[in-house]
Motif scaffolding. Structure first.
Motif, short mmCIF file in Angstrom:
data_model
loop_
_atom_site.label_atom_id
_atom_site.label_comp_id
_atom_site.label_asym_id
_atom_site.label_seq_id
_atom_site.Cartn_x
_atom_site.Cartn_y
_atom_site.Cartn_z
N TRP A 177 24.09 -3.21 -13.33
CA TRP A 177 24.02 -3.62 -11.93
C TRP A 177 24.53 -2.45 -11.08
O TRP A 177 25.63 -1.95 -11.32
CB TRP A 177 24.89 -4.84 -11.67
CG TRP A 177 24.41 -6.12 -12.28
CD1 TRP A 177 23.76 -7.14 -11.65
CD2 TRP A 177 24.57 -6.56 -13.63
NE1 TRP A 177 23.48 -8.17 -12.52
CE2 TRP A 177 23.98 -7.84 -13.75
CE3 TRP A 177 25.15 -5.98 -14.78
CZ2 TRP A 177 23.95 -8.55 -14.96
CZ3 TRP A 177 25.12 -6.69 -15.98
CH2 TRP A 177 24.53 -7.95 -16.05
N THR A 178 23.75 -2.00 -10.14
CA THR A 178 24.15 -0.84 -9.33
C THR A 178 24.64 -1.24 -7.94
O THR A 178 24.92 -0.37 -7.12
CB THR A 178 22.96 0.14 -9.17
OG1 THR A 178 21.86 -0.57 -8.59
CG2 THR A 178 22.57 0.73 -10.51
N ASP A 199 16.95 7.67 -15.52
CA ASP A 199 16.78 6.65 -14.49
C ASP A 199 17.32 5.32 -15.01
O ASP A 199 16.84 4.81 -16.02
CB ASP A 199 15.30 6.53 -14.14
CG ASP A 199 15.06 5.55 -13.00
OD1 ASP A 199 16.05 5.01 -12.49
OD2 ASP A 199 13.89 5.36 -12.63
N SER A 253 16.95 2.43 -13.87
CA SER A 253 16.18 1.26 -13.43
C SER A 253 15.76 0.38 -14.60
O SER A 253 15.67 -0.84 -14.47
CB SER A 253 14.95 1.70 -12.63
OG SER A 253 14.12 2.54 -13.41
N GLU A 254 15.48 1.00 -15.78
CA GLU A 254 15.07 0.20 -16.93
C GLU A 254 16.20 -0.69 -17.40
O GLU A 254 16.00 -1.86 -17.74
CB GLU A 254 14.62 1.12 -18.07
CG GLU A 254 14.18 0.39 -19.35
CD GLU A 254 12.98 -0.55 -19.11
OE1 GLU A 254 12.86 -1.53 -19.85
OE2 GLU A 254 12.19 -0.30 -18.18
N GLN A 255 17.44 -0.14 -17.42
CA GLN A 255 18.60 -0.96 -17.78
C GLN A 255 18.81 -2.09 -16.76
O GLN A 255 19.18 -3.20 -17.12
CB GLN A 255 19.87 -0.11 -17.87
CG GLN A 255 19.98 0.70 -19.15
CD GLN A 255 19.30 2.05 -19.00
OE1 GLN A 255 18.66 2.32 -18.00
NE2 GLN A 255 19.46 2.89 -20.00
N GLU A 256 18.57 -1.80 -15.49
CA GLU A 256 18.68 -2.84 -14.47
C GLU A 256 17.65 -3.94 -14.70
O GLU A 256 17.94 -5.13 -14.57
CB GLU A 256 18.49 -2.22 -13.08
CG GLU A 256 19.68 -1.42 -12.58
CD GLU A 256 19.51 -1.02 -11.13
OE1 GLU A 256 19.84 -1.84 -10.26
OE2 GLU A 256 19.06 0.11 -10.88
N ARG A 257 16.43 -3.53 -15.02
CA ARG A 257 15.36 -4.51 -15.24
C ARG A 257 15.70 -5.43 -16.39
O ARG A 257 15.39 -6.63 -16.35
CB ARG A 257 14.03 -3.77 -15.50
CG ARG A 257 12.82 -4.70 -15.59
CD ARG A 257 11.58 -3.96 -16.04
NE ARG A 257 11.70 -3.52 -17.41
CZ ARG A 257 11.48 -4.32 -18.48
NH1 ARG A 257 11.16 -5.59 -18.30
NH2 ARG A 257 11.60 -3.84 -19.70
N ASP A 310 18.64 -8.36 -4.83
CA ASP A 310 17.56 -7.62 -4.18
C ASP A 310 16.97 -8.45 -3.06
O ASP A 310 17.00 -9.69 -3.08
CB ASP A 310 16.47 -7.27 -5.20
CG ASP A 310 16.99 -6.33 -6.27
OD1 ASP A 310 17.94 -5.59 -5.98
OD2 ASP A 310 16.45 -6.36 -7.39
N THR A 333 28.77 0.70 -9.88
CA THR A 333 27.84 0.37 -10.95
C THR A 333 28.61 -0.42 -12.00
O THR A 333 29.73 -0.05 -12.36
CB THR A 333 27.24 1.64 -11.56
OG1 THR A 333 26.50 2.33 -10.56
CG2 THR A 333 26.33 1.30 -12.73
#
Length: 899
Positions: free
Chosen positions: A289-290, A278, A280-284, A316, A381
């Motif tokens: 950036w996706t 997932d 999402s952790e790298q995004e956080r 977001d 991405t």
């Protein structure tokens, strides 16, 4: 404001173009009135220069034919090379079209070849390949050389002029081969050189081994990751071909180290993304950036060059933050339509206006694309490479194209010679001056501002063309460097040094150095990031503009190349718009992309030519090594003889090389390899600095041994675990004891366990709480200023933990050990963090980091950590330290306050 008052070094290129379009009719070049049009077609750059037949140009046959006359060529060869460049490229006549005829004399051929060699010796990024490519297409010239070689083979000899021509042509063939642009006709000539070498003894044989069987020898740009490389399909390059030239072997090794250091963490990150985890952790964490996409500025025909293509990120819902403001200019971005990595786009970040950033627009330049046609307005991405890209690119490209025949300081760097010669520009017995007082290297003035070891190092630095000075913490490395630079400035006219190049690893240390140098001279030019120090902001290159120094010919070339950039950009957009998914369309797009990238490189080179006219009369040019990595061409233009490196032990070897030129006659490296080593992108690619490598190899060096920073009980912690000897000046023995503390040095022993954080760092809340209380005590009871106290830790997570533990009313500096290298504080509180049952101590087993951590304090050092575990895990380092602490009765379970 008139164009003569505009900022030619920083103003956007397109504003310059628009201004010049208005004024170019009156631009006087070669005392002729000329009209310059921006040709609306895409063609070879050098053909663009052939805008009109040159009026009044007369060749040997007495006719107006666009050829440069013998007088023109002779006159040009008397110019400095950069003036020759400006002369030929601002002319209407094309240097590479119809300049030689079949019946031309050897004299004309010789002059023409001399001009080509002089231009190519400049090694101008973006222009060099164009010159060499044009040279390799000179069929008349190459036929003449073929006849000369046949004549030499037949007669066994030829006249001196012909030999010189053949020698210069061989050099040009080698340069064209190295840049990957040598034509089949050129390789035929190489074979003739080989045969001639075998048939008779000839100096022309020298260097022929550099022509390998690989016709695509150009390694420039190979630092860019390919799609196959990222997904593990590309085999490792076998660049390390067996070549007898030690310099070539050395450069191959340095390039490979650079590539591995940059790509290893990138490949690891991509592999992590491709495992299906997932994201999402790298995004956080702001690593991914996706919701990114590329967009063409709809007004690109009129837009500034750095506002043609934007990367946009959709924030977001309910948030205005997109994280783009954390991405630096020069970073490399990777974009793909899916994490299976079926395609890839590489884009470098340019300059973006703050207003555009607020709109979520980041200015980018596309440099590579794989398996993708039209790149615009597609959801992608995006991530930036884990290691900052620009320094790697600049250094790698320099090492890929630099000449090997006159490799600077080869005898020490490559051949390992330990007998150091004096600088060529400092003649034996020459009389110099220091602070207005005459001296010779045999005898310094009696009242010089040096202690014994500094005075010895000063003399040795001026007596050795390759000088290494090691200075432990607080021994006055910067003071000595400043006095060396001051002395060189005072004697510049006698010695003919040109501007002194001063390089440091960090901006903070650069500013600190320049504040001191500015007491001796105001002729300073600082490149790179704007200085945050108001005392020296006036020296920033961006603010020191003198348009009168910019030659009209340079302005014309600047305009022409910017016209070319717009034309090639327009052509590329047409290809994107008409992309039909065919292989032919894809290959055309890739070729157009490469051509555009090359023109962008020419623009950057012309920027450095602008800077040359600003810098050549300065005393000191100063910058970080990251900035210097892209300014080697400027150093070569200036022909500066002396380069001084501060913090030299922190600089990667390849970055040192990129700051030297064939004209460098004096290198001074100042640093301490017992403190921080060079930063590496990957711990799997171990590197030591050139500074340390040469000391370990036995090269003579100067050692400073008297420190002026630490109270004796603190400096004794470093002996003998780090240094064999470190003396203390009388000044540090007179420090007053810290108020309301029973000891000036103390370690609190505990075994409260560490905690691992989500970002793989470590924290120890117990230590944070104890140091917060000690801080409050020192301020409230001891009445110390908040600025007297600094809290250090090896781990970023602990830094944040300590900040949270401190009362909000305090503004205490809390920093990492690494970031505090080169700095000092009156009172240092040190949190060691690590305490666990497995005896894992991480950074604390590295002597370099331990050295920095223990050597920042002046009056007092208070440490908290699990010393018992450290002694068991790293006895060579921590057992001698523990012994010193015990001798001072400086270990306990609480800090020794007197209340």
């Amino acid at each position: 404001m008139s164009s003569s008052d505009e900022d030619w070094f920083n103003q956007d290129e397109d504003e310059l173009v628009q201004d010049l379009e208005k004024k170019v009719k009156s631009l006087e070049v070669n005392q002729n009135e000329e009209h310059i049009d921006c040709i609306p077609e895409v063609g070879d750059y050098l053909k663009q220069l052939n805008l009109e037949a040159s009026l009044g140009s007369v060749g040997n046959d007495g006719k107006a034919n666009g050829r440069f006359s013998l007088t023109d060529l002779t006159k040009a060869l008397k110019m400095p090379p950069i003036d020759m460049f400006l002369y030929f490229l601002s002319e209407d006549r094309d240097l590479f079209v119809n300049q030689l005829l079949a019946n031309d004399s050897v004299k004309r051929v010789g002059l023409f070849v001399d001009v080509l060699k002089s231009l190519c010796e400049l090694e101008m990024g973006g222009f060099d390949e164009e010159f060499l490519s044009a040279f390799s297409r000179q069929s008349v010239l190459l036929d003449k050389i073929k006849n000369l070689l046949l004549a030499k083979a037949s007669l066994g000899k030829c006249d001196a002029d012909s030999v010189m021509v053949l020698t210069h042509i061989k050099w040009l063939l080698l340069r064209a081969h190295k840049n990957g642009v040598l034509s089949p006709q050129g390789y035929e000539l190489v074979e003739m050189y080989r045969k001639l070498a075998y048939s008779c003894e000839s100096d022309l044989a020298e260097g022929l081994e550099a022509f390998t069987g690989n016709l695509s020898h150009n390694v420039k740009g190979q630092i860019y990751p390919t799609l196959d490389k990222l997904v593990g399909k590309e085999a490792a390059r076998e660049e390390e071909l067996s070549v007898p030239d030690k310099v070539v072997q050395y450069l191959n090794t340095q390039r490979q180290l650079l590539r591995d250091d940059f790509t290893t963490p990138l490949l690891e990150f991509v592999q992590q993304l491709r495992t299906g985890t997932d994201p999402s952790e790298q995004e956080r964490q702001g690593l991914l950036w996706t919701n990114a996409y590329l967009t063409l500025n709809p007004q690109f025909a009129e837009a500034q060059r750095h506002s043609l293509v934007f990367l946009k990120v959709k924030a977001d819902e309910g948030s205005n933050k997109n994280g783009l403001d954390n991405i630096k200019s020069g970073a490399l971005l990777c974009l793909t339509t899916s994490l299976t990595f079926d395609d890839l786009i590489l884009a470098t970040v340019g300059y973006t206006e703050p207003e555009k950033l607020k709109e979520g627009c980041l200015s980018v330049q596309i440099v590579k694309q794989y398996n993708i046609g039209n790149i615009y307005d597609r959801p992608m991405t995006m991530f930036q490479t884990p290691v900052f890209f620009e320094p790697y690119l600049r250094v790698h490209n320099y090492l890929s194209t630099c000449s090997t025949e006159h490799f600077p300081m080869r005898r020490y760097i490559v051949d390992g010679v330990l007998d150091i010669a004096p600088p060529a520009y400092i003649k034996p017995g020459v009389k110099l001056s220091l602070k207005g007082k005459p001296f010779t290297l045999d005898k310094l003035p009696e009242d010089v501002p040096f202690n014994e070891s500094q005075g010895k190092a000063f003399k040795e630095a001026l007596s050795r063309e390759f000088s290494i000075i090691q200075g432990p913490p607080g021994t006055g490395k910067t003071h000595l460097s400043v006095e060396l630079v001051n002395s060189l400035i005072q004697n510049a006219k006698v010695l003919g040094t040109g501007p002194i190049i001063v390089l440091t690893y960090t901006n903070d240390s650069l500013d600190k150095f320049l504040v001191k140098v500015s007491h001796y001279t105001q002729e300073i030019l600082r490149f790179g990031s704007q200085s945050r120090n108001s005392l020296i902001s006036k020296f920033n290159a961006r603010t020191m503009i003198n348009p009168d120094l910019v030659p009209p010919r340079l302005k014309r070339i600047w305009w022409l190349v910017n016209c070319e950039y717009k034309e090639k950009f327009q052509y590329l957009q047409n290809l994107y718009s008409n992309f039909d998914n065919s292989e032919e369309s894809y290959q055309k797009t890739l070729m157009a992309q490469d051509q555009l990238h090359q023109v962008a490189e020419r623009i950057e080179t012309l920027r450095m030519v602008f800077q040359f006219f600003l810098a050549r009369d300065k005393d000191v040019l100063a910058m970080t090594t990251t900035c210097a990595a892209r300014l080697n061409f400027l150093f070569r233009l200036l022909q500066s003889k002396c380069v001084v490196f501060e913090e030299a032990a922190e600089i990667q070897e390849a970055h040192i090389l990129a700051c030297l030129t064939p004209q460098t006659e004096h290198v001074i490296l100042v640093g301490d390899h017992k403190q921080l080593q060079p930063f590496t992108g990957s711990t799997k690619v171990p590197q030591i600095s050139l500074f340390e490598r040469l000391i370990v190899a036995g090269m003579p060096f100067s050692m400073l041994n008297l420190q002026y920073r630490m109270r004796p009980c603190i400096s004794e912690l470093l002996v003998p675990s780090i240094y064999d000897e470190l003396l203390c000046s009388d000044s540090v023995k007179e420090y007053k004891d810290v108020r309301l503390m029973d000891r000036n040095l103390y370690l609190v022993q505990h075994n409260e366990p560490e905690q691992r954080t989500s970002d793989m760092s470590f924290e120890n809340p117990y230590e944070a709480g104890v140091l917060a209380k000690l801080t409050e005590f020192l301020i409230e009871k001891g009445k110390y200023k908040q600025s007297d106290i600094v809290i250090l830790s090896p781990y970023n997570a602990q830094i944040e933990c300590i900040k949270k533990a401190l009362p909000r009313k305090y503004r205490i500096q809390v920093a990492s050990v690494d970031s505090f290298q080169g700095l000092e504080a009156n009172i240092v509180l040190l949190s060691l963090v690590r305490s666990n049952s497995s005896g894992q101590v991480g950074f604390l087993c590295l002597p370099n980091r331990v050295c920095v951590a223990l050597s920042r304090a002046r009056w007092a050092l208070y440490i908290i950590g699990d010393l018992e575990m450290l002694q068991k895990s790293c006895p060579n380092i921590w057992s001698p330290i523990a012994k010193r602490l015990e001798e001072n009765s400086a270990i306990g379970d609480t800090f020794p306050t007197i209340i």
